[in-house]
Design an enzyme around this catalytic site. Structure first.
Site, PDB file in Angstrom:
ATOM      1  N   HIS A 255       0.713  -1.304   0.046  1.00 46.29           N
ATOM      2  CA  HIS A 255       0.114  -0.020  -0.010  1.00 46.29           C
ATOM      3  C   HIS A 255       0.937   1.326  -0.008  1.00 46.29           C
ATOM      4  CE1 HIS A 255       0.898  -0.560   4.374  1.00 46.29           C
ATOM      5  NE2 HIS A 255       0.363   0.700   4.750  1.00 46.29           N
TER       6      HIS A 255
ATOM      7  N   HIS B  83       1.302   3.931   1.988  1.00 46.23           N
ATOM      8  CA  HIS B  83       1.499   4.974   3.199  1.00 46.23           C
ATOM      9  C   HIS B  83       3.037   4.928   3.100  1.00 46.23           C
ATOM     10  CE1 HIS B  83      -2.346   4.118   5.716  1.00 46.23           C
ATOM     11  NE2 HIS B  83      -2.363   5.376   5.111  1.00 46.23           N
TER      12      HIS B  83
ATOM     13  N   ASP C 263       5.577   4.836   5.168  1.00 46.92           N
ATOM     14  CA  ASP C 263       6.495   3.829   5.782  1.00 46.92           C
ATOM     15  C   ASP C 263       6.592   2.723   4.909  1.00 46.92           C
ATOM     16  OD1 ASP C 263       3.910   3.288   6.485  1.00 46.92           O
ATOM     17  OD2 ASP C 263       4.407   2.025   8.177  1.00 46.92           O
ATOM     18  N   HIS C 264       6.097   2.467   3.783  1.00 52.53           N
ATOM     19  CA  HIS C 264       6.262   1.435   2.862  1.00 52.53           C
ATOM     20  C   HIS C 264       6.582   1.994   1.511  1.00 52.53           C
ATOM     21  CE1 HIS C 264       3.787  -1.436   5.568  1.00 52.53           C
ATOM     22  NE2 HIS C 264       3.494  -0.351   6.081  1.00 52.53           N
TER      23      HIS C 264
ATOM     24  N   HIS D  74      -7.600  -2.243   5.563  1.00 51.28           N
ATOM     25  CA  HIS D  74      -6.888  -1.146   6.105  1.00 51.28           C
ATOM     26  C   HIS D  74      -7.414   0.046   5.842  1.00 51.28           C
ATOM     27  CE1 HIS D  74      -3.205   0.631   7.954  1.00 51.28           C
ATOM     28  NE2 HIS D  74      -2.806   0.923   6.758  1.00 51.28           N
TER      29      HIS D  74
ATOM     30  N   ASP E 200      -0.474  -4.001   5.803  1.00 50.14           N
ATOM     31  CA  ASP E 200      -1.287  -3.468   6.963  1.00 50.14           C
ATOM     32  C   ASP E 200      -2.664  -3.700   6.985  1.00 50.14           C
ATOM     33  OD1 ASP E 200       1.269  -2.291   7.488  1.00 50.14           O
ATOM     34  OD2 ASP E 200       0.447  -0.410   7.773  1.00 50.14           O
TER      35      ASP E 200
ATOM     36  N   HIS F 216       6.009  -5.086  11.706  1.00 50.23           N
ATOM     37  CA  HIS F 216       5.507  -3.667  11.798  1.00 50.23           C
ATOM     38  C   HIS F 216       4.974  -3.146  13.134  1.00 50.23           C
ATOM     39  CE1 HIS F 216       2.485  -0.671  10.679  1.00 50.23           C
ATOM     40  NE2 HIS F 216       3.275  -0.558   9.444  1.00 50.23           N
TER      41      HIS F 216
END
Length: 312
Positions: free
Chosen positions: A63, A65, A67-68, A140, A211, A269
């Protein structure tokens, strides 16, 4: 094959953990590897491993976001600078193309290799001679996917003791037998591949989830997997908070692994509230439901073996 966790923290890096990325080393394929997610600092983590960035050939984004994905433009640029010329396939949700092309365009970053960006739908997204990959949506706050990677059936092991007793010379003959071909020796004897090679070995199954809250697709993707990688952002005492933010607890990850009949669970995570020494508590919580649980440790290689559950 083995897993290498390049980042296991949620949201932002902390002193002991980087943000999310996982490398999948395909040992049988001459050093090539795949990755899932590419948080900020991923390419720096790769420098601490034997993996060579120019041997990365597939990258799966769960996805969008930060942090990914915040490490993605820099990683692509470095792959080019390091002499990577082979095509790189990147798979991920809607918006991935805009993210990559905009960041590369604004920074005038030139890539010396073809870049194939695939914005995926649910279902089969990769099917080649070695592996298949199926994607399915998770639960998510934004569009998030999990990936089920299935290795194709492998040729059985050579019965070296039997071949030695039959006085079959090692070398090219062994390779022929291993490839499924019958061989006629110089003395006229015919050695059958079916007699010299053991039963085919089932392919290994790796499931890596983005997530997610607990959901049916997490179980479906993880069904019978040798390895299941599931987020465990919080301890179960914060289950309400996990649900609010679209995440899972360690206990919920274990419940998914148990329901799926997975062989081994890696939780990852982790919220920044948990220091490295706190992870044992998350593991204990998960093991109360699913014994074969470990907290992923960054840069530690984890061989992917056929699980005991599937080999029984």
């Amino acid at each position: 094959m083995e897993l290498l966790f390049l980042g296991t923290n949620a949201g932002m890096p902390i002193r002991d953990r980087n943000v999310t990325s996982i490398a999948i080393k395909l040992c049988e394929n001459g050093g090539s590897f795949w990755m899932v997610d590419c948080g900020e600092g991923t390419q720096h983590q790769l420098l601490k491993t034997p993996l060579k960035l120019n041997r990365l050939n597939k990258l799966f984004i769960t996805h969008l976001h930060g942090d990914h994905v915040f490490g993605l433009p820099g990683l692509l640029s470095s792959r080019s600078s390091l002499g990577g010329t082979e095509r790189l396939d990147i798979y991920g949700p809607n918006g991935l193309r805009e993210l990559v092309e905009t960041s590369l365009g604004i920074t005038e970053t030139y890539l010396g290799f073809p870049l194939n960006i695939v914005e995926i739908q649910e279902g089969m997204i990769v099917e080649d001679e070695d592996m298949t990959v199926v994607a399915a949506k998770l639960d998510h706050r934004i569009e998030s996917y999990g990936y089920r990677m299935v290795e194709r059936e492998r040729t059985g092991a050579l019965n070296a003791q039997w071949l030695s007793e039959m006085k079959v010379p090692p070398g090219p003959v062994y390779r022929e037998l291993k490839s499924g071909k019958d061989v006629t020796l110089d003395d006229g004897r015919v050695i059958r591949s079916a007699e010299a090679v053991g039963k085919p070995l089932p392919g290994r199954i790796i499931t890596i989830l983005g997530d997610t809250r607990p959901c049916d697709n997490a179980v479906k993707l993880g069904e019978g997997a040798d390895v299941l990688v599931h987020e465990a952002t919080f301890a179960h005492e914060l289950a309400d908070k996990a649900h609010e933010y679209g995440h899972s607890t360690a206990l919920q990850a274990a419940q998914i692994a148990h329901a799926a009949g997975a062989g081994r669970l890696f939780i990852t995570h982790f919220s920044s509230r948990y220091k490295q020494e706190d992870l044992a508590e998350l593991v204990a919580e998960a093991r109360s439901v699913f014994t074969h649980t470990d907290a992923a440790i960054e840069l530690k290689p984890y061989p992917i073996n056929l699980s005991l559950l599937r080999s029984m």
